[in-house]
Design a protein around this motif. Structure first.
Motif, PDB file in Angstrom:
ATOM      1  N   GLU A   1       0.833  -1.201   0.000  1.00 30.55           N
ATOM      2  CA  GLU A   1       0.000   0.000   0.000  1.00 30.55           C
ATOM      3  C   GLU A   1       0.870   1.255   0.000  1.00 30.55           C
ATOM      4  N   LEU A   2       1.872   1.235   0.871  1.00 29.10           N
ATOM      5  CA  LEU A   2       2.764   2.388   0.982  1.00 29.10           C
ATOM      6  C   LEU A   2       3.566   2.580  -0.301  1.00 29.10           C
ATOM      7  N   TRP A   3       3.977   1.463  -0.879  1.00 26.87           N
ATOM      8  CA  TRP A   3       4.718   1.519  -2.143  1.00 26.87           C
ATOM      9  C   TRP A   3       3.861   2.205  -3.213  1.00 26.87           C
ATOM     10  N   SER A   4       2.588   1.828  -3.270  1.00 26.76           N
ATOM     11  CA  SER A   4       1.699   2.427  -4.273  1.00 26.76           C
ATOM     12  C   SER A   4       1.520   3.923  -4.034  1.00 26.76           C
ATOM     13  N   VAL A   5       1.460   4.316  -2.772  1.00 26.52           N
ATOM     14  CA  VAL A   5       1.351   5.750  -2.478  1.00 26.52           C
ATOM     15  C   VAL A   5       2.567   6.482  -3.049  1.00 26.52           C
ATOM     16  N   LYS A   6       3.731   5.910  -2.798  1.00 25.99           N
ATOM     17  CA  LYS A   6       4.961   6.540  -3.315  1.00 25.99           C
ATOM     18  C   LYS A   6       4.944   6.579  -4.839  1.00 25.99           C
ATOM     19  N   SER A   7       4.428   5.525  -5.432  1.00 26.10           N
ATOM     20  CA  SER A   7       4.355   5.459  -6.891  1.00 26.10           C
ATOM     21  C   SER A   7       3.452   6.572  -7.441  1.00 26.10           C
ATOM     22  N   VAL A   8       2.286   6.742  -6.814  1.00 26.54           N
ATOM     23  CA  VAL A   8       1.373   7.813  -7.248  1.00 26.54           C
ATOM     24  C   VAL A   8       2.047   9.176  -7.082  1.00 26.54           C
ATOM     25  N   LEU A   9       2.721   9.350  -5.931  1.00 26.54           N
ATOM     26  CA  LEU A   9       3.353  10.650  -5.692  1.00 26.54           C
ATOM     27  C   LEU A   9       4.467  10.922  -6.703  1.00 26.54           C
ATOM     28  N   ASN A  10       5.170   9.875  -7.113  1.00 32.93           N
ATOM     29  CA  ASN A  10       6.187  10.057  -8.151  1.00 32.93           C
ATOM     30  C   ASN A  10       5.557  10.623  -9.414  1.00 32.93           C
ATOM     31  N   VAL A  11       4.487   9.993  -9.874  1.00 30.88           N
ATOM     32  CA  VAL A  11       3.853  10.455 -11.118  1.00 30.88           C
ATOM     33  C   VAL A  11       3.294  11.870 -10.929  1.00 30.88           C
TER      34      VAL A  11
END
Ligand SMILES: *Cc1c(COP(=O)(O)O)cnc(C)c1O
Length: 834
Positions: free
Chosen positions: A794-804
């Motif tokens: 879940e946290l990884w996905s948050v970071k992924s969204v924030l990257n984009v």
């Protein structure tokens, strides 16, 4: 635009309805494809091959770009508009069809029309051979810039070389790279239009003579031994929904007279044919970079050939607007993409002074204010310099001009720094220590009004190192323009799932206004959005896994962490550092089968220059490690290693969207910018990287908590080198590093042949120019943080969204706007009203 709207309106009045050349509905497209199959390809539908259908569809799409194109070409005659001329020896375009369908908005109609014919659009898209007219990042940058120039409605021409063979195709045989010729034109190219009547003569070799004309003025005549003709091949570049179609003009070399039929004996006849072969060979093949000292003469001839054709073409266009060549800089802003086109400095002077009768001072003023130079490298061995004798043999007149520029320039230098002989020697256009050379970076710097690096760190290092003397003398010339990538090809086209999800959430404006991506930040706390986000990534990973299975025979688990490094193979990019991590994980799992290490798939891709032995050995080692690791039951389901063959734009479009982790691990201070780093992050990968090139700015934008940083910074790298670097000490003091290197040394990955990788091992232990061993431990610890983070999906996905969400800065539209403001002095026009 105003003056030309008439042209467009007259033509566009047909765009409604079923005009088979212009209509954009499904029925009109269907009709158009069948028409082209019949009248262009001369095929019956029942007998048509997939290529015939691809050609028919492409011609139908091209037809629909022509109204806008002809209207755009008309801009070049409009005195009010300055034209940007982007000179580049490389354009790594990637396939046209899909991109043109996206940018013109015809995708859905084309898909439906193709389906109504019982075919699938994706099959036809796969049929296109990509024009691989570049080596890597530099050529791909030029292609992204063409897309942005057209999208931003800036009148522009990309000038380059129509290589008959682009970058070689890479096969992997027995783990080694094998190069095969890239015959990209073999089935025809529906996107180019040969302009036989736009052709220029280019002289080469011979000598110069000085005469006084009737008025007693000195006239210099260049008597060449050879004259070659350059013919224009034009390709339309669609802007994104901008109703502007930009121009890519590539030059093909030909013999001036194809046959000398007057030849009265066979010997002369064959001599005439030989001449033709030699002339045509100029644009035969793209040189792979990093190639030590081969084919030098032909490469210089290529550079001169395309620069001369391009400048002659610009002068022709300018003279259509105004007879005054003193105003050439108001018609064109010319950007030199690296030093490959830097002969433009001497050639523009020659054309203005020798051919058009301008005085030296007037010519120099206009040359300097027209030209600008982008530097792409700090590696001293990559700075172009030509042996003086070779230069003199091919370009005798240009050498005289270079000498005269140099004489006047060194006068200025000695006035500014009296008595500083060392500085004069460093800044001279001619290197005189250890053989004589013409220094192309110095020529480009002296002949330009602006010099830019391609990322903030790179520009700062330029000012401190390779161009320090030039910076001290003329600091006002220097500026930075950080590279960018086009979100059209690199998200819309290559990652339609992600594009759709983003547009669903925040609307579509992000495609041309990527700062809008910030609005995604508030979705980073929405569990259903995050799950959809993961769904897109998982689908992309499954698609890549299927391609990997098909092309390498290796089955990889789409649930595992996809850890990807794709880029040219080079020691400074440190694919071998990545390998050392893999070997360490391998040993850790073998030693402790219970080790908490989430499953990973390591994916590599990239070409090595055919003459770069160490890079080719690194490819062999990657494949050798893959063979052992993938077959070892003790690590099954936990580690996989894959080398994806023939990394190019087409394959990149499949690979970038499927990454969880982006490897950007070059030695700090060596990668000028990187653009692969941007493509990965824009597609939701997290980055593990050094403070190098644009990584620095990516980390600033996405936030340090969303970026995995390791390694020495550029200052520390310089300090360590200065204090005396001993890689052997790192080997002695770190048992895991020793274990990894010893495994390679032992022959474990080479069927017991301990000698195979010895050159690589020795290089690491006794030289290690790029400090892989110094950064090893820091890299490993950072990779452990990656593993820990990946377990918290879940946290990884948050970071992924924030990257984009925070990558908006790295759109090539932003880069082009900066060039317009800081360098070209071209007004930025408001976006086209949709
Ligand atoms: C983007 C791209 C590159 C440049 O990659 P870097 O990681 O910046 O070196 C090279 N080749 C292709 C095909 C690309 O698309």
């Amino acid at each position: 635009m105003t003056a030309n709207n008439t042209v467009k309106t007259a033509a566009s009045s047909h765009t409604q309805g079923h005009d088979p050349r212009r209509g954009v509905g499904t029925a009109a497209m269907n009709r158009a494809i069948l028409d082209h199959l019949h009248f262009t390809m001369a095929r019956l539908p029942a007998l048509a091959s997939r290529n015939d259908w691809y050609m028919a569809l492409s011609h139908a799409v091209r037809d629909r770009m022509l109204d806008d194109w002809l209207a755009s070409l008309h801009h070049f005659r409009n005195k009010e508009l300055k034209v940007v001329s982007y000179l580049s020896a490389e354009f790594l375009l990637g396939p046209h069809l899909g991109n043109n369908l996206i940018n013109t908005g015809m995708w859905d109609a084309a898909r439906d029309a193709v389906e109504s014919l019982g075919l699938r659009l994706e099959d036809l898209l796969r049929q296109e051979e990509e024009p691989g007219l570049g080596n890597g990042g530099l050529g791909r940058l030029a292609a992204c810039y063409l897309d942005s120039l057209a999208t931003l409605r800036i009148p522009s021409i990309g000038y380059g070389i129509r290589y008959e063979f682009g970058i070689f195709d890479q096969l992997i045989r027995d783990g080694w790279q094998v190069e095969t010729a890239d015959k990209w034109l073999k089935f025809g190219n529906p996107w180019e239009i040969c302009r036989s009547e736009i052709a220029y003569e280019v002289k080469m070799g011979g000598h110069t003579e000085y005469h006084h004309d009737a008025d007693g003025r000195l006239a210099i005549v260049w008597l060449p031994v050879k004259v070659i003709k350059g013919v224009a091949y034009d390709t339309p570049i669609a802007g994104y929904r901008s109703r502007i179609t930009g121009l890519l003009r590539l030059w093909k070399s030909e013999a001036v007279e194809s046959f000398n039929f007057q030849a009265f004996n066979a010997g002369e006849y064959y001599h005439a044919v030989d001449e033709k072969v030699v002339s045509e060979s100029i644009t035969k093949v793209l040189y792979p970079n990093d190639e030590p000292g081969v084919g030098k003469l032909l490469r210089l001839a290529q550079q001169y050939f395309f620069v001369s054709c391009s400048l002659q073409d610009m002068i022709r266009v300018h003279l259509l607007r105004s007879p005054r060549l003193e105003e050439f800089d108001q018609t064109f802003a010319v950007q030199m993409n690296d030093t490959h086109p830097s002969l433009a400095v001497a050639e523009l002077m020659r054309l203005l002074v020798d051919e058009h009768g301008l005085g030296w001072d007037a010519a120099w003023k206009v040359t300097r204010s027209t030209l600008a130079y982008t530097n792409h490298t700090l590696l001293p061995e990559a700075l172009e310099k030509w042996p003086l004798q070779l230069f003199a043999n091919l370009l005798p007149r240009h050498l005289e001009i270079v000498y005269e520029i140099n004489r006047r320039f060194l006068d200025e230098v000695s006035r500014a720094y009296p008595g500083d002989q060392a500085r004069l020697a460093r800044m001279s256009l001619i290197e005189e220590t250890g053989g004589k050379f013409v220094r192309m970076a110095n020529l480009a710097s002296v002949g330009s009004h602006a010099i830019n690096g391609v990322a903030h760190l790179h520009t700062e290092l330029l000012k401190e190192t390779v161009l320090a003397d030039f910076y001290q003398m003329t600091p006002e010339k220097f500026c930075n323009v950080t590279n960018g990538v086009t979100p059209r090809r690199w998200v819309l086209l290559s990652n339609p799932g992600l594009a759709w999800l983003i547009s669903e959430s925040i609307g579509e404006e992000w495609v041309t206004a990527p700062e809008k991506l910030r609005e995604l930040e508030c979705f980073a706390s929405d569990p259903s959005f995050l799950s959809a986000w993961r769904g897109v990534k998982d689908a992309n990973k499954r698609a890549l896994a299927a391609a990997i299975l098909e092309r390498t025979g290796v089955a990889v688990d789409p649930e595992s962490l996809f850890d990807i490094q794709v880029k040219r193979i080079h020691e400074y990019k440190r694919q071998h550092l990545n390998l050392l991590h893999i070997l360490t994980l391998y040993h850790r799992i073998k030693r402790d089968p219970g080790a908490q290490i989430p499953p990973r798939t390591f994916i590599f891709g990239g070409k090595a220059a055919p003459g770069y032995f160490m890079a080719k050995l690194i490819i062999k080692l990657i494949n050798s490690v893959a063979e052992v690791v993938n077959a070892d039951p003790e690590v099954a389901g936990r580690l996989k290693v894959v080398f994806f063959p023939d990394f190019n734009v087409t394959n990149g479009q499949l690979i970038y969207p499927a990454a969880d982790l982006s490897e950007q691990i070059s030695t700090s201070g060596k990668e000028a910018s990187g653009t692969g780093n941007m493509k990965f992050s824009l597609n939701g990968a997290l980055t593990i990287g050094t403070l190098d090139g644009a990584n620095v700015e990516i980390r600033e934008e996405v936030g340090e908590e969303n970026f995995f940083l390791f390694g020495l910074n550029a200052t520390e790298v310089q300090a360590l080198k200065k204090s005396g670097y001993h890689p052997g000490r790192f080997y002695e003091e770190d048992w895991e590093l020793r274990e990894a290197i010893d495994a390679v040394r032992s022959g474990l990955f080479s069927h017991g042949d301990a000698g195979l990788f010895q050159p690589l091992v020795d290089h690491l232990l006794y030289d290690d120019e790029y400090l892989a061993l110094a950064d090893y431990r820091s890299y490993l610890e950072c990779q452990e943080r990656v593993s820990t983070a990946f377990r918290q999906r879940e946290l990884w996905s948050v970071k992924s969204v924030l990257n984009v969400a925070r990558m908006g800065k790295f759109s090539s539209d932003r880069s082009i706007r900066e060039y317009c403001e800081k360098i070209w002095k071209v007004p930025i026009r408001p976006p086209f009203p949709h």
